[in-house]
Design a protein around this motif. Sequence first.
Motif, PDB file in Angstrom:
ATOM      1  N   SER A 116       0.956  -1.282  -0.058  1.00  0.00           N
ATOM      2  CA  SER A 116       0.041  -0.062  -0.157  1.00  0.00           C
ATOM      3  C   SER A 116       0.910   1.457   0.014  1.00  0.00           C
ATOM      4  N   LYS A 117       2.183   1.002   0.311  1.00  0.00           N
ATOM      5  CA  LYS A 117       3.299   2.177   0.467  1.00  0.00           C
ATOM      6  C   LYS A 117       4.240   1.802   0.012  1.00  0.00           C
ATOM      7  N   GLU A 118       5.327   2.516  -0.950  1.00  0.00           N
ATOM      8  CA  GLU A 118       6.617   2.165  -1.124  1.00  0.00           C
ATOM      9  C   GLU A 118       7.391   3.394  -0.821  1.00  0.00           C
ATOM     10  N   ASP A 119       8.806   2.935  -0.194  1.00  0.00           N
ATOM     11  CA  ASP A 119       9.548   4.002   0.202  1.00  0.00           C
ATOM     12  C   ASP A 119      10.839   3.553  -0.263  1.00  0.00           C
ATOM     13  N   PRO A 120      12.008   4.402  -0.639  1.00  0.00           N
ATOM     14  CA  PRO A 120      11.668   5.834  -1.024  1.00  0.00           C
ATOM     15  C   PRO A 120      10.855   6.144  -2.019  1.00  0.00           C
ATOM     16  N   VAL A 121      10.047   7.321  -1.908  1.00  0.00           N
ATOM     17  CA  VAL A 121       9.270   7.948  -3.094  1.00  0.00           C
ATOM     18  C   VAL A 121      10.310   8.261  -4.208  1.00  0.00           C
ATOM     19  N   GLY A 122       9.710   8.265  -5.428  1.00  0.00           N
ATOM     20  CA  GLY A 122      10.470   8.794  -6.704  1.00  0.00           C
ATOM     21  C   GLY A 122      11.342   7.904  -7.373  1.00  0.00           C
ATOM     22  N   ILE A 123      11.470   6.538  -6.867  1.00  0.00           N
ATOM     23  CA  ILE A 123      12.256   5.831  -7.369  1.00  0.00           C
ATOM     24  C   ILE A 123      11.504   4.647  -8.056  1.00  0.00           C
ATOM     25  N   ASP A 124      11.881   3.875  -9.181  1.00  0.00           N
ATOM     26  CA  ASP A 124      11.317   2.698  -9.843  1.00  0.00           C
ATOM     27  C   ASP A 124      11.570   1.452  -8.954  1.00  0.00           C
ATOM     28  N   HIS A 125      10.506   1.038  -8.180  1.00  0.00           N
ATOM     29  CA  HIS A 125      10.363  -0.020  -7.386  1.00  0.00           C
ATOM     30  C   HIS A 125      10.086  -1.424  -7.914  1.00  0.00           C
ATOM     31  N   GLY A 126       9.758  -1.334  -9.285  1.00  0.00           N
ATOM     32  CA  GLY A 126       9.298  -2.590  -9.963  1.00  0.00           C
ATOM     33  C   GLY A 126       8.021  -3.013  -9.543  1.00  0.00           C
ATOM     34  N   LYS A 127       7.759  -4.310  -9.586  1.00  0.00           N
ATOM     35  CA  LYS A 127       6.521  -4.966  -9.135  1.00  0.00           C
ATOM     36  C   LYS A 127       6.868  -5.639  -8.183  1.00  0.00           C
ATOM     37  N   ASN A 128       6.423  -5.199  -6.855  1.00  0.00           N
ATOM     38  CA  ASN A 128       6.613  -6.064  -5.485  1.00  0.00           C
ATOM     39  C   ASN A 128       5.351  -6.537  -5.123  1.00  0.00           C
ATOM     40  N   PHE A 129       5.476  -7.727  -4.402  1.00  0.00           N
ATOM     41  CA  PHE A 129       4.246  -8.437  -3.814  1.00  0.00           C
ATOM     42  C   PHE A 129       4.741  -9.359  -2.830  1.00  0.00           C
TER      43      PHE A 129
END
Length: 167
Positions: free
Chosen positions: A54-67
């Motif tokens: 529901s939230k990804e940190d840090p903001v502003g980077i490409d995290h890809g698909k996480n699950f």
Amino acid sequence: MTSLQTVALMLAIIGFSASFASAAPRMIKQFDHWGLFSYKDGGKTVCYVLSVPSKEDPVGIDHGKNFFLVAPKKTGGANYYPQAVMGYEVAKGSTIDVGVDGTTFQMVPKGNVGWTRLESQDAQVISAMKQGHNMTVKATSKRGTHTTYTYSLQGISAALKQAMACR
């Protein structure tokens, strides 16, 4: 299409399902933040549960698909294992730290996927998830970026109950 359905489709496209299934997974039902998915393996229906952060940190980077998913072990029955799947390769020698309401569990990564260090910890992680409210997954990418993902645990118990009854 929900983000959970998007992830399921992505898994089918990239062949993730081929590693443990003979047919692409499909979403059966969503329980709050957790989706119940099934696939056929040798004529047998197998079900697992999956959620996206529901939230990804840090903001502003490409995290890809996480699950994060909880899937049945090959031994069957009520034996399930937790698995963190990151959208990037995790730094060698690091861990994926899973925190559930103040209790931390370490997962050992291989590439972009993490599992508990000891199989005996699987039930502890799942039990904590079923009793918990929020979960964080912390990892370090091979580039050295420290990331944190927040998951809601709303719906995990109901989804797992249905997964274990799946035929």
